[in-house]
Enzyme design. Structure first.
Site, short mmCIF file in Angstrom:
data_model
loop_
_atom_site.label_atom_id
_atom_site.label_comp_id
_atom_site.label_asym_id
_atom_site.label_seq_id
_atom_site.Cartn_x
_atom_site.Cartn_y
_atom_site.Cartn_z
N ASP A 28 36.10 48.26 35.82
CA ASP A 28 36.94 47.25 36.41
C ASP A 28 37.92 47.28 37.21
O ASP A 28 38.21 48.79 37.70
CB ASP A 28 38.32 46.51 35.14
N GLY A 29 38.19 46.11 38.04
CA GLY A 29 38.28 46.00 39.41
C GLY A 29 37.33 45.83 40.84
O GLY A 29 38.72 45.93 42.08
N LEU A 38 22.68 65.67 30.59
CA LEU A 38 24.42 64.21 29.94
C LEU A 38 23.15 63.08 29.89
O LEU A 38 21.98 62.79 30.81
CB LEU A 38 24.51 63.69 31.76
N HIS A 57 31.37 45.38 44.35
CA HIS A 57 30.01 45.57 43.08
C HIS A 57 29.51 46.65 44.51
O HIS A 57 29.21 47.71 43.45
CB HIS A 57 29.44 44.62 42.81
N SER A 76 28.41 42.83 31.02
CA SER A 76 28.86 42.32 29.77
C SER A 76 28.57 41.07 29.02
O SER A 76 27.82 39.86 30.25
CB SER A 76 30.73 42.14 29.15
N THR A 77 28.54 40.53 28.03
CA THR A 77 28.06 39.26 27.57
C THR A 77 28.47 38.13 27.95
O THR A 77 27.65 36.82 28.95
CB THR A 77 27.68 38.94 26.06
N ARG A 114 43.02 46.93 28.08
CA ARG A 114 42.43 45.47 26.82
C ARG A 114 40.89 46.69 26.61
O ARG A 114 40.36 47.37 27.57
CB ARG A 114 41.60 44.43 27.45
N ILE A 115 40.32 46.07 25.44
CA ILE A 115 39.23 46.56 25.37
C ILE A 115 37.82 45.29 25.63
O ILE A 115 36.66 45.82 25.81
CB ILE A 115 39.27 47.03 24.01
C1 FPP Z 1 33.92 44.81 37.28
O1 FPP Z 1 35.08 44.03 38.39
C2 FPP Z 1 32.88 45.55 37.24
C3 FPP Z 1 31.84 44.52 37.08
C4 FPP Z 1 31.96 43.51 35.76
C5 FPP Z 1 30.44 44.97 37.65
C6 FPP Z 1 30.74 46.94 37.27
C7 FPP Z 1 29.04 47.09 38.09
C8 FPP Z 1 29.04 48.18 39.13
C9 FPP Z 1 29.78 48.99 39.30
C10 FPP Z 1 27.75 48.16 38.98
C11 FPP Z 1 26.85 49.19 37.71
C12 FPP Z 1 25.43 49.38 38.60
C13 FPP Z 1 24.90 50.39 37.83
C14 FPP Z 1 23.36 51.04 38.63
C15 FPP Z 1 24.82 50.73 36.36
P1 FPP Z 1 35.82 43.22 38.14
O2 FPP Z 1 34.31 42.07 39.44
O3 FPP Z 1 35.89 42.31 37.15
O4 FPP Z 1 36.52 43.21 39.16
P2 FPP Z 1 38.65 42.66 39.39
O5 FPP Z 1 38.84 41.88 37.88
O6 FPP Z 1 38.85 43.34 40.08
O7 FPP Z 1 37.74 40.54 39.61
#
Ligand code: FPP
Length: 253
Positions: A25-26, A136, A42, A70-71, A198-199
């Site tokens: 997250d973040g 892994l 991202h 997530s869904t 949170r989970i």
């Molecule tokens: C949460 O940050 C992050 C996500 C919803 C997406 C995570 C996905 C990636 C890092 C790409 C994954 C790639 C592969 C190959 C697995 P947020 O957007 O909720 O951040 P915020 O809470 O600061 O808004």
């Protein structure tokens, strides 16, 4: 001595968590803090996925489970969903050769059928290419919802009972073996980056006895040293599984 070397000296290599699960997250806040668009956050998050997968593999972690989409994330603006899907497909195509070289096996968890056709094809190709890797396991959770996973598992069990394929007696193993994670040991350590506590509908059944680690570090800033800090914190805890400290001590050789 650098910070990494100092952390590595304190790590007990005999007690590396077998399964680490991460709520990444973040990304959005990381981008906003730099006056950049969420997509750039991202994209930067993909670098962290690369670095943490390599670090976990080097440490001998057996399962790394990442909550990539997530869904509920389907409800984000269409443009952001499209960018994320594009990034995931691109990252898998780019990373698969190195994952294979590092003996990392890609596995998919979630409603993979809901992903766009081309992304699904990239992911399935990544799985195929790494199917014989036995280092892994990189478990990618995509269009994942723990409540939906549990609901589907219960429905499948009910259907099997109704069809006379199994007796109506259900135990914990029956449920575990009907989840997407069947055959994967439960997480020892669950990390959430980004400062929330949170989970968020992630592995609700599987984390019954996991150690939880929350860090304010935003996912794009979560590097190898941050992972080592989390593992050190984990190693400083006593896992009692409902027993007393004395009982735990008696069990140790
Ligand atoms: C949460 O940050 C992050 C996500 C919803 C997406 C995570 C996905 C990636 C890092 C790409 C994954 C790639 C592969 C190959 C697995 P947020 O957007 O909720 O951040 P915020 O809470 O600061 O808004």
């Amino acid at each position: 001595m650098g910070i990494r070397e100092e952390l590595m000296e304190r790590i007990d290599m005999e007690r590396i968590p077998r399964h680490v699960a991460i709520i990444m997250d973040g990304n959005g806040r990381w981008a906003r803090g730099r006056m950049r668009g969420r997509s750039e956050g991202h994209a930067e998050g993909v670098n962290s996925v690369h670095n943490i997968t390599k670090a976990a593999s080097d440490l001998g972690v057996k399962h790394l489970t990442l909550y990539a989409f997530s869904t509920e994330n389907w409800n984000r603006p269409a443009e952001e969903v499209e960018t994320l899907m594009h990034l995931i497909g691109w990252a898998i195509r780019k990373e698969t050769p190195e994952l294979k070289a590092n003996n990392v096996r890609i596995r998919l968890i979630g409603e993979i059928g809901r992903l766009p056709e081309s992304v699904r094809a990239d992911l399935e190709e990544g799985c195929r290419q790494t199917a014989s890797c036995d280092g892994l396991n990189l478990n990618l959770c995509l269009s994942y919802s723990s409540r939906r996973e549990l609901t589907e598992a219960l429905q499948a069990i009910v259907d099997e009972v109704a069809a006379g394929k199994r007796p109506p007696l259900v135990d914990e193993d029956t449920i575990s073996s009907h989840l997407y994670t069947a055959g994967i040991p439960d997480p020892d350590l669950l990390i959430r980056t980004g400062g929330e506590h949170r989970i968020s509908n992630f592995l609700l059944w599987q984390i019954a006895y996991s150690e939880l680690y929350f860090t304010p570090v935003l996912w794009p800033d979560f590097d190898e040293n941050a992972l080592l800090e989390a593992i050190l914190d984990f190693q400083g805890r006593e896992r009692r599984f409902g027993m007393t400290s004395d009982q735990v001590r008696e069990q140790k050789p």
